[in-house]
Design a protein around this motif. Structure first.
Motif, mmCIF file in Angstrom:
data_model
loop_
_atom_site.group_PDB
_atom_site.id
_atom_site.type_symbol
_atom_site.label_atom_id
_atom_site.label_comp_id
_atom_site.label_asym_id
_atom_site.label_seq_id
_atom_site.Cartn_x
_atom_site.Cartn_y
_atom_site.Cartn_z
ATOM 1 N N PHE A 38 0.864 -1.181 0.000
ATOM 2 C CA PHE A 38 0.000 0.000 0.000
ATOM 3 C C PHE A 38 0.898 1.228 0.000
ATOM 4 C CE2 PHE A 38 -2.223 3.424 2.264
ATOM 5 C CZ PHE A 38 -3.364 3.531 1.472
ATOM 6 N N ARG A 39 0.704 2.104 -0.955
ATOM 7 C CA ARG A 39 1.581 3.270 -1.057
ATOM 8 C C ARG A 39 0.834 4.494 -1.594
ATOM 9 N NH1 ARG A 39 5.081 4.031 -6.328
ATOM 10 N NH2 ARG A 39 4.332 6.100 -5.743
ATOM 11 N N ASP A 40 1.464 5.659 -1.424
ATOM 12 C CA ASP A 40 0.924 6.892 -1.976
ATOM 13 C C ASP A 40 0.805 6.802 -3.492
ATOM 14 O OD1 ASP A 40 1.082 7.933 0.572
ATOM 15 O OD2 ASP A 40 2.841 9.185 0.177
ATOM 16 N N ARG A 41 -0.252 7.357 -4.025
ATOM 17 C CA ARG A 41 -0.338 7.498 -5.475
ATOM 18 C C ARG A 41 0.716 8.471 -5.964
ATOM 19 N NH1 ARG A 41 -2.624 11.425 -7.605
ATOM 20 N NH2 ARG A 41 -4.152 11.737 -5.965
ATOM 21 N N ASP A 42 0.943 9.540 -5.142
ATOM 22 C CA ASP A 42 1.928 10.563 -5.467
ATOM 23 C C ASP A 42 1.630 11.095 -6.877
ATOM 24 O OD1 ASP A 42 3.975 12.213 -4.756
ATOM 25 O OD2 ASP A 42 5.550 10.732 -4.856
ATOM 26 N N PHE A 43 2.635 11.241 -7.718
ATOM 27 C CA PHE A 43 2.391 11.661 -9.102
ATOM 28 C C PHE A 43 2.681 10.514 -10.060
ATOM 29 C CE2 PHE A 43 3.589 15.478 -6.708
ATOM 30 C CZ PHE A 43 2.479 16.279 -6.952
ATOM 31 N N ASP A 44 2.581 9.302 -9.544
ATOM 32 C CA ASP A 44 2.964 8.124 -10.321
ATOM 33 C C ASP A 44 1.794 7.456 -11.036
ATOM 34 O OD1 ASP A 44 5.559 8.493 -9.442
ATOM 35 O OD2 ASP A 44 5.246 7.277 -7.649
ATOM 36 N N ALA B 254 -0.241 22.314 -10.341
ATOM 37 C CA ALA B 254 -0.579 21.981 -11.722
ATOM 38 C C ALA B 254 0.672 21.564 -12.487
ATOM 39 C CB ALA B 254 -1.251 23.168 -12.404
ATOM 40 N N VAL B 255 1.760 22.271 -12.264
ATOM 41 C CA VAL B 255 3.019 21.941 -12.924
ATOM 42 C C VAL B 255 3.562 20.603 -12.429
ATOM 43 C CG1 VAL B 255 5.453 22.597 -13.001
ATOM 44 C CG2 VAL B 255 3.719 24.260 -13.613
ATOM 45 N N ARG B 256 3.439 20.323 -11.139
ATOM 46 C CA ARG B 256 3.908 19.032 -10.611
ATOM 47 C C ARG B 256 3.110 17.880 -11.226
ATOM 48 N NH1 ARG B 256 5.851 18.073 -4.610
ATOM 49 N NH2 ARG B 256 6.906 16.483 -5.847
ATOM 50 N N HIS B 257 1.816 18.053 -11.346
ATOM 51 C CA HIS B 257 0.999 17.013 -11.979
ATOM 52 C C HIS B 257 1.376 16.841 -13.451
ATOM 53 C CE1 HIS B 257 -1.951 15.411 -9.145
ATOM 54 N NE2 HIS B 257 -1.962 16.595 -8.566
ATOM 55 N N LEU C 179 4.342 17.392 -14.821
ATOM 56 C CA LEU C 179 5.612 16.663 -14.858
ATOM 57 C C LEU C 179 5.392 15.177 -14.569
ATOM 58 C CD1 LEU C 179 7.880 19.263 -13.016
ATOM 59 C CD2 LEU C 179 8.089 18.559 -15.415
ATOM 60 N N GLY C 180 4.487 14.893 -13.626
ATOM 61 C CA GLY C 180 4.186 13.498 -13.318
ATOM 62 C C GLY C 180 3.558 12.774 -14.502
ATOM 63 N N ALA C 181 2.717 13.481 -15.248
ATOM 64 C CA ALA C 181 2.048 12.873 -16.401
ATOM 65 C C ALA C 181 3.013 12.652 -17.569
ATOM 66 C CB ALA C 181 0.887 13.760 -16.846
ATOM 67 N N LEU C 182 4.020 13.501 -17.693
ATOM 68 C CA LEU C 182 4.925 13.432 -18.838
ATOM 69 C C LEU C 182 6.166 12.585 -18.605
ATOM 70 C CD1 LEU C 182 4.920 17.135 -20.114
ATOM 71 C CD2 LEU C 182 3.648 15.185 -21.021
ATOM 72 N N ARG C 183 6.559 12.426 -17.360
ATOM 73 C CA ARG C 183 7.837 11.746 -17.124
ATOM 74 C C ARG C 183 7.750 10.255 -17.441
ATOM 75 N NH1 ARG C 183 8.530 11.418 -10.508
ATOM 76 N NH2 ARG C 183 6.449 10.600 -10.064
ATOM 77 N N PHE C 184 8.900 9.694 -17.665
ATOM 78 C CA PHE C 184 9.016 8.264 -17.917
ATOM 79 C C PHE C 184 10.066 7.717 -16.963
ATOM 80 C CE2 PHE C 184 11.432 10.823 -20.836
ATOM 81 C CZ PHE C 184 12.711 10.290 -20.810
ATOM 82 N N ALA C 185 10.271 6.419 -16.952
ATOM 83 C CA ALA C 185 11.151 5.775 -15.969
ATOM 84 C C ALA C 185 12.531 6.413 -15.939
ATOM 85 C CB ALA C 185 11.272 4.290 -16.281
ATOM 86 N N ASN C 186 12.994 6.715 -14.717
ATOM 87 C CA ASN C 186 14.337 7.260 -14.502
ATOM 88 C C ASN C 186 14.594 8.539 -15.300
ATOM 89 O OD1 ASN C 186 15.081 5.003 -12.847
ATOM 90 N ND2 ASN C 186 15.333 3.806 -14.717
ATOM 91 N N SER C 187 13.574 9.380 -15.410
ATOM 92 C CA SER C 187 13.746 10.610 -16.171
ATOM 93 C C SER C 187 13.890 11.818 -15.251
ATOM 94 C CB SER C 187 12.585 10.793 -17.148
ATOM 95 O OG SER C 187 11.328 10.785 -16.474
ATOM 96 N N PHE C 188 12.791 12.526 -14.979
ATOM 97 C CA PHE C 188 12.878 13.722 -14.151
ATOM 98 C C PHE C 188 11.901 13.631 -12.984
ATOM 99 C CE2 PHE C 188 10.542 14.496 -18.127
ATOM 100 C CZ PHE C 188 9.252 14.619 -17.643
ATOM 101 N N ASP C 189 12.128 14.468 -11.997
ATOM 102 C CA ASP C 189 11.262 14.503 -10.825
ATOM 103 C C ASP C 189 10.068 15.403 -11.141
ATOM 104 O OD1 ASP C 189 10.284 14.153 -8.291
ATOM 105 O OD2 ASP C 189 12.151 14.685 -7.270
ATOM 106 N N GLU D 3 2.691 22.322 -22.715
ATOM 107 C CA GLU D 3 1.684 23.364 -22.531
ATOM 108 C C GLU D 3 0.269 22.779 -22.546
ATOM 109 O OE1 GLU D 3 2.018 26.565 -22.009
ATOM 110 O OE2 GLU D 3 4.045 27.143 -22.619
ATOM 111 N N THR D 4 0.021 21.832 -23.440
ATOM 112 C CA THR D 4 -1.309 21.225 -23.547
ATOM 113 C C THR D 4 -1.655 20.437 -22.291
ATOM 114 O OG1 THR D 4 -1.093 21.043 -25.952
ATOM 115 C CG2 THR D 4 -2.755 19.653 -24.901
ATOM 116 N N THR D 5 -0.695 19.658 -21.810
ATOM 117 C CA THR D 5 -0.933 18.868 -20.591
ATOM 118 C C THR D 5 -1.128 19.773 -19.392
ATOM 119 O OG1 THR D 5 0.475 17.123 -21.507
ATOM 120 C CG2 THR D 5 -0.034 16.989 -19.156
ATOM 121 N N LEU D 6 -0.300 20.814 -19.295
ATOM 122 C CA LEU D 6 -0.422 21.769 -18.191
ATOM 123 C C LEU D 6 -1.787 22.439 -18.207
ATOM 124 C CD1 LEU D 6 0.650 23.445 -15.827
ATOM 125 C CD2 LEU D 6 1.772 24.949 -17.499
ATOM 126 N N GLN D 7 -2.263 22.812 -19.379
ATOM 127 C CA GLN D 7 -3.548 23.515 -19.471
ATOM 128 C C GLN D 7 -4.696 22.646 -18.961
ATOM 129 O OE1 GLN D 7 -3.963 26.835 -20.207
ATOM 130 N NE2 GLN D 7 -5.964 26.327 -19.342
#
Length: 273
Positions: free
Chosen positions: A66-72, A140-143, A145-155, A199-203
Motif C-alpha cells: 500500500f503506497r501513496d499514489r503521489d504523481f505516479d 498543476a506543474v507538478r501534476h 511533470l508526473g504525467a509526462l515523465r518516464f522511468a528514470n527521467s525527471f522529478d 503546454e497542452t498537458t499543463l492547461q
C-alpha cells in the motif's frame, strides 16, 4: 507455518502510513503491517521479502504494497484504490492528504486555544482555500511533470522535494522551471516531446484547478501533494506545530470517511475468509 495477510507500506515505525493502516484493520486478526522505507525500489523489495527472507519464518496467505499514489498514477474519476497487481495506490495523492481535514483542523485549534482567529469551521475552510489558490500553479506543474515523465527521467519538482516550496509560485516561474527539467532530460534521451505537449498537458490541469468548485468542494485535498499543502498552510500560522496536529488527526482518524480505505478494508476481509 502460520498463514496471515502482510501489508507492506512506506515509512518507518509509527509513520502516518502505519497508523492509518492500523485504523483500517482494527478488529481483524492475522494481519502484519511491515514498513519498507521509501517508495524507491519498493516493488522489488516486497518481492524479495516474500520470496526469500520471509519464506523461512512465515508464509503470507496474501500480501500487497500500500503506497501513496503521489504523481505516479493518474487520479481515478471515482474515489477508489488504484490496483496494479500487488501494489495498491491510495486515491489521494499522499498519506498526509487523509489527515488534512477542515473539521479536524478546527477542533485541534479549539483544543489548543489558538490565537489565529479561526473560530469557526468556515474560517478554517477559507484559510485552506486561500492556501490552495496560492499553490495551484505549482501543483498543476507538478501534476504535468508526473504525467509526462518516464522511468528514470525527471522529478516532479526542481526544489529539494515535497514539503519544500519554491520561493516563487507564479505560473511563469513554475512553467519555466518545469520545462527546464524536461529539456535537460530530453537532450539525453530519444523522447520527442515538444513544448506544445507540455503546454497542452499543463492547461488540462490548470483548467481543473481554476474551477471554483475545485476549491469550494475541497478537491485540492485529493489532488495536491500533502506535504506541500501542509508547508504552505503552516506559513500562514506562526509557531504552528504540524507534527502535533498530525498526532491529533491520527488519534481521531476515521477511515470510513474515505471510500478507497473502506474498499481496502473490504479486500482484506475477503482475503481472511
Amino acid at each position: 507455518m502460520s498463514e496471515f495477510i502482510t501489508i507492506y507500506c512506506e515509512g518507518q515505525k509509527e509513520s502516518h502510513d502505519i497508523t492509518i493502516l492500523k485504523k483500517v484493520i482494527d478488529g481483524l486478526n492475522n494481519i502484519l503491517i511491515k514498513p519498507i522505507g521509501g517508495k524507491l525500489g519498493s516493488k522489488a523489495i516486497v518481492e524479495y521479502l516474500e520470496n526469500n527472507q520471509e519464506r523461512e519464518l512465515s508464509k503470507s496467505k496474501y500480501y500487497f504494497l500500500f503506497r501513496d499514489r503521489d504523481f505516479d498514477q493518474p487520479i481515478p474519476e471515482e474515489e477508489k484504490l488504484i490496483i496494479d497487481r500487488k501494489t495498491y495506490y491510495s486515491y489521494r495523492t499522499t498519506i498526509e492528504n487523509y489527515l488534512l481535514d477542515v473539521s479536524t483542523f478546527f477542533h485541534f485549534l479549539q483544543e489548543q486555544k489558538n490565537n489565529y482567529k479561526l473560530n469557526t469551521e468556515e474560517a478554517v475552510k477559507a484559510l485552506f482555500i486561500k492556501v490552495a489558490k496560492e499553490l495551484k500553479y505549482y501543483q498543476a506543474v507538478r501534476h504535468t511533470l508526473g504525467a509526462l515523465r518516464f522511468a528514470n527521467s525527471f522529478d516532479t519538482t526542481w526544489v529539494v522535494g515535497s514539503g519544500t516550496l519554491p520561493n516563487v509560485l507564479d505560473l511563469d516561474s513554475c512553467k519555466a522551471n518545469a520545462w527546464q527539467l524536461i529539456e535537460n532530460t530530453l537532450s539525453k534521451s530519444n523522447q520527442q516531446w515538444t513544448k506544445k505537449t507540455f503546454e497542452t498537458t499543463l492547461q488540462e490541469f490548470l483548467t481543473l484547478f481554476e474551477a471554483e468548485s475545485f476549491f469550494d468542494e475541497l478537491k485540492f485535498l485529493v489532488y495536491y501533494q500533502g506535504k506541500d499543502f501542509a508547508k504552505a498552510l503552516t506559513k500562514k500560522l506562526p509557531n504552528f506545530s504540524i507534527e502535533n496536529y498530525y498526532k491529533y488527526a491520527k488519534k481521531y482518524f476515521d477511515y470510513t470517511k474515505y471510500l478507497d480505505l473502506v474498499e481496502l478494508r473490504t479486500i482484506i476481509e475477503q482475503q481472511l475468509v
